[in-house]
Enzyme design. Structure first.
Site, short mmCIF file in Angstrom:
data_model
loop_
_atom_site.label_atom_id
_atom_site.label_comp_id
_atom_site.label_asym_id
_atom_site.label_seq_id
_atom_site.Cartn_x
_atom_site.Cartn_y
_atom_site.Cartn_z
N ASP A 89 110.38 10.76 -43.42
CA ASP A 89 109.63 10.31 -43.82
C ASP A 89 108.90 10.57 -45.65
O ASP A 89 108.43 9.83 -46.46
CB ASP A 89 107.87 11.42 -43.26
CG ASP A 89 108.21 10.81 -41.53
OD1 ASP A 89 108.14 10.47 -41.57
OD2 ASP A 89 106.76 11.23 -40.93
N GLU A 133 111.69 1.94 -33.66
CA GLU A 133 111.65 3.07 -32.34
C GLU A 133 111.76 1.91 -31.38
O GLU A 133 112.16 2.61 -30.15
CB GLU A 133 110.91 4.10 -32.93
CG GLU A 133 111.79 5.09 -33.66
CD GLU A 133 110.50 6.25 -33.75
OE1 GLU A 133 110.09 6.60 -33.45
OE2 GLU A 133 111.34 7.42 -34.57
N LYS A 167 107.31 -1.91 -33.45
CA LYS A 167 106.47 -0.37 -33.19
C LYS A 167 106.29 -0.19 -34.85
O LYS A 167 105.43 0.62 -35.07
CB LYS A 167 107.20 0.75 -32.91
CG LYS A 167 106.61 1.97 -32.92
CD LYS A 167 107.21 3.87 -32.95
CE LYS A 167 106.28 4.61 -33.20
NZ LYS A 167 107.15 5.89 -32.96
N GLN A 168 107.43 -0.28 -35.68
CA GLN A 168 107.00 -0.72 -36.70
C GLN A 168 107.76 -0.82 -38.19
O GLN A 168 109.10 -1.88 -37.70
CB GLN A 168 106.72 1.05 -37.74
CG GLN A 168 108.15 2.43 -37.64
CD GLN A 168 108.33 3.34 -37.26
OE1 GLN A 168 107.93 4.05 -36.71
NE2 GLN A 168 109.39 3.84 -39.06
#
Length: 806
Positions: free
Chosen positions: A370, A498, A610-611
């Site tokens: 992050d 993920e 997911k992202q």
């Protein structure tokens, strides 16, 4: 496919203000959320926004960045190379407690009658204020005012000014000021985003005492063997007679003040707190540092702390503010997010930035990718000193990263997916260790930092070692595949998404690895040619061979990038299109995020994301995609992305802006901005989403303003379909500071070089030479009906990515 509702805090209780987060009523049901939102911290020390009385409370928390306990990871079945030791940030003794008694009756927000209430997180001046009028059953009214801060300048120190005034009576007043350790009680429950619960107490007493107005405690963590010392001291201001006594107990030092309260005469107690930790020094030495820090704080006083806090934040906001006109709520949330990034990073110094900052215990207080991908862009352009500190922190992890690479049978270094002390702490390898892309993420951040700051000194020293070891990992991890016509392939990895784990040739990973390999080879070639003594040292210290540079460049040049020619898209991984489509229509909203309601194997079998993965690659390496490639990829992957990660919507917003999908861009931007204030993920009680907060700066500056920086070339493509009338922000570029002001009404942007020599930028494909203190105003090309009228000229085509794609 976002399945979240935007439900901002009720404005009649939390009115919008451009510089403050205001609470006008105590709402018990919002307690878990607002404890996070009203947190104060400085990157080293953090205090959750709990009330001084210690009750009511959802999750009390005083945290120190990097102070943690370790524990053995227990597997049902062992396997070679699994992570062995978990790490969890733990609470330290709570020094903010100030219990109030009037007529020997305790004040408690949960049970006392409150005639008026107001709490304010002042983001401009850096403190938390509270003003309450307590009305007793007898009719007596007591005004309680407090001001709390965690110092940005004195990183070990915090303070509270606590004032009690009897409005219509005389009465005895007692304040019990405490330094109390309560073993951690937070529990992971069923949410993997939470934190673990320890069965045994973590902090073992190493000495405590209380004298006069001071109390000091020291501890040793049971397993990680870290030491801690902390203390409190006080200054009293009162016209009424008062007395004090100290109580010294294990885990609870108290200084109790008793005053003969007189109507209209304030009784003010200023409480100073300090915390010191070490992973090698004995507790006795830390107690001495605690004494010195308290002596200095008491001598200098609370007003001096306020003054230094004001000066620090004055500089921060001068460099980092994003000003918008036309929407006060938007202005508030932008500044709220930037303020919490400041609180999470400003004095991290020799540590990293936890995923939740120091606002809660989510994700064990660990560091992830992050920081490099979502937080460092903001810091690199606005606070490069802090960015350098965070990159140096990764460098200090390098030896343990080398060890981790050996544990997974690889050469070079493998940085841990999640960690506090540099060791891998992710027990779930599929969505942990397999995310090798963290190596490239760190190097991407290093390259961005050097491109923006010009800090080749850091690059040639610390950076060069990281480049060598990460490049070695990639070259060892992949191979030249005859099946793929000799291209370099990387199998068995997990990308940012993920929900698709341990795949072959994840496009994001391969592209970022390629960038890592190129940057390593070319940087080492420069050092060899221009810094021969440094290169000789690298050869000696790292056993570097000349052929390695050639190997890395050859692997990068031949990197395999999976494509589907029929759909004309880049594949997230080789097998992605073979997966069964997810049944979106029959998945109710309450079953998101999917990870909390479906077995991982069910998710892995389906075409669901997911992202942002390929979409993120198109932002970070945007000069390697044509505009048409971006559009096709976005149109395909965006509907498959659940938004189950807080890291997605900011990235989707930026690409939507670039592609002219203005309504979608604003929608995603709104989700990102309100991730915490609207508790979109329903987990703000675990702490703020610091990465998403960094993403809001990106969504604003990269998205609405269209800023890009490829290899140090700054360009802008402002968008007028926004929620504000005008926007202003500043960025620092190689010793210069550039101010950018976008006016939607004038359909123009003004570039103003505030500091430094001349700077050349691009504005919507046009080269603009800037001189200091000579503003240049440029018109902004129009967009129509949410679609671009023509491709953005600054986007190269054909893209480099096509050169080695299949």
């Amino acid at each position: 496919m976002l399945q979240r509702k935007v439900q901002p805090l009720p404005q009649h209780i939390y009115p919008a203000h451009d510089w403050r987060l205001i609470e006008t009523k105590f709402v018990p049901g919002l307690l878990p959320q607002v404890e996070t939102l009203f947190s104060t911290s400085n990157g080293f020390l953090g205090i959750r926004g709990c009330h001084e009385e210690g009750h009511p409370v959802h999750q009390s928390g005083v945290m120190i960045n990097g102070f943690h306990e370790t524990w053995p990871i227990v597997y049902g079945e062992e396997a070679f190379g699994f992570a062995r030791t978990g790490q969890t940030a733990v609470n330290v003794p709570d020094g903010k407690i100030l219990r109030l008694y009037v007529d020997d009756e305790p004040f408690d927000l949960a049970s006392s009658t409150v005639a008026s209430y107001r709490r304010v997180l002042d983001m401009r001046r850096g403190f938390l204020d509270r003003d309450i009028v307590w009305e007793k059953g007898s009719g007596k009214q007591i005004r309680i005012r407090s001001r709390r801060l965690v110092s940005f300048v004195h990183r070990h120190n915090a303070a509270i000014q606590f004032e009690v005034t009897l409005l219509n009576c005389d009465a005895p007043v007692v304040i019990s000021s405490e330094l109390i350790y309560t073993p951690d009680k937070h529990d992971r429950e069923t949410d993997p985003r939470g934190s673990r619960k320890f069965q045994d107490r973590v902090l073992l007493p190493q000495g405590h005492y209380a004298t006069e107005l001071r109390a000091v405690q020291s501890y040793l963590t049971r397993t990680s063997r870290m030491t801690l010392a902390c203390g409190i001291d006080h200054v009293v201001e009162s016209e009424s007679p008062w007395s004090s006594r100290t109580v010294d107990e294990e885990d609870r030092g108290r200084v109790i003040f008793a005053a003969e309260g007189r109507m209209g005469q304030p009784f003010k107690v200023t409480k100073f707190m300090t915390y010191h930790v070490s992973d090698s020094r004995p507790a006795a030495g830390l107690r001495e540092r605690t004494e010195r820090a308290l002596d200095r704080a008491v001598h200098e006083g609370f007003d001096a702390l306020l003054e230094t806090q004001h000066d620090f934040l004055g500089q921060f906001w001068s460099d980092s503010d994003v000003k918008v006109d036309g929407d006060i709520a938007l202005q508030q949330v932008l500044r709220f997010n930037l303020f919490h990034i400041c609180q999470a990073s400003a004095r991290a110094d020799s540590a990293g930035v936890p995923a939740k900052g120091l606002t809660g215990h989510g994700y064990e207080g660990q560091y992830f990718w992050d920081t490099e991908i979502y937080v460092l862009p903001f810091l690199t352009y606005t606070s490069p000193r802090v960015a350098r500190n965070l990159l140096r922190f990764r460098y200090r992890m390098l030896e343990k990263a080398r060890q981790r690479a050996r544990e997974v049978n690889q050469k070079g270094a493998l940085f841990p997916w999640r960690t506090i002390n540099g060791e891998e702490a992710s027990a779930y390898y599929a969505a942990g260790t397999a995310q090798y892309h963290i190596n490239a993420d760190i190097i991407y951040a290093l390259k961005k930092y050097v491109d923006v700051t010009g800090d080749t000194d850091f690059l040639y020293k610390e950076g060069a070692e990281m480049l060598v070891e990460t490049a070695r990992l990639w070259f060892d991890l992949g191979f030249f595949s005859t099946y793929h016509d000799g291209h370099f392939v990387i199998n068995g990895v997990t990308g940012p998404d993920e929900y698709n784990t341990v795949v072959n040739n994840n496009t994001y990973t391969n592209l970022m690895a390629r960038e890592n390999l190129w940057y390593a080879a070319r940087t080492l070639q420069k050092i060899r040619d221009h810094e021969p003594r440094r290169f000789a040292a690298l050869r000696h210290d790292l056993g570097l061979e000349d052929h390695e540079l050639n190997d890395w460049e050859r692997a990068a040049d031949q990197m395999f990038i999976p494509r589907d020619e029929a759909a004309r898209i880049h594949l997230q991984d080789e097998e992605f299109l073979k997966l069964e489509p997810w049944d979106w229509e029959n998945t109710p909203a309450h079953q998101y995020p999917l990870l909390l309601h479906y077995h991982p194997l069910v998710i892995y079998r389906h075409r669901v994301i997911k992202q942002a993965d390929v979409v993120l690659a198109m932002l970070l390496l945007g000069d390697e995609f044509s505009l048409e490639q971006k559009r096709r990829n976005f149109d395909f992957y965006d509907p498959l992305t659940t938004g189950d990660s807080s890291l997605s919507v900011c990235i989707q917003s930026i690409l939507a802006f670039e592609l002219g999908y203005s309504e979608k861009a604003r929608e995603y931007s709104r989700y990102a901005l309100l991730m915490d204030l609207a508790d979109i993920g329903v987990n703000v009680h675990h702490g703020c989403h610091i990465a998403s907060m960094g993403g809001t700066w990106m969504a604003t500056v990269y998205g609405a303003a269209g800023m890009r920086d490829y290899n140090g070339q700054i360009s802008f493509d402002p968008h007028l379909h926004t929620e504000f009338k005008s926007m202003q922000f500043k960025v620092k570029v190689r010793g210069r500071q550039l101010a950018v002001a976008i006016s939607v009404e004038e359909k123009a942007v003004t570039y103003h070089l505030l500091r430094g020599a001349g700077l050349t930028i691009q504005h919507q494909g046009e080269e603009v030479a800037l001189e200091r203190d000579v503003p240049v105003k440029k018109p902004v090309k129009q967009e129509a009906n949410g679609e671009l009228q023509q491709p953005v000229p600054s986007t190269p085509a054909p893209a480099k990515i096509a050169e080695h794609a299949e």
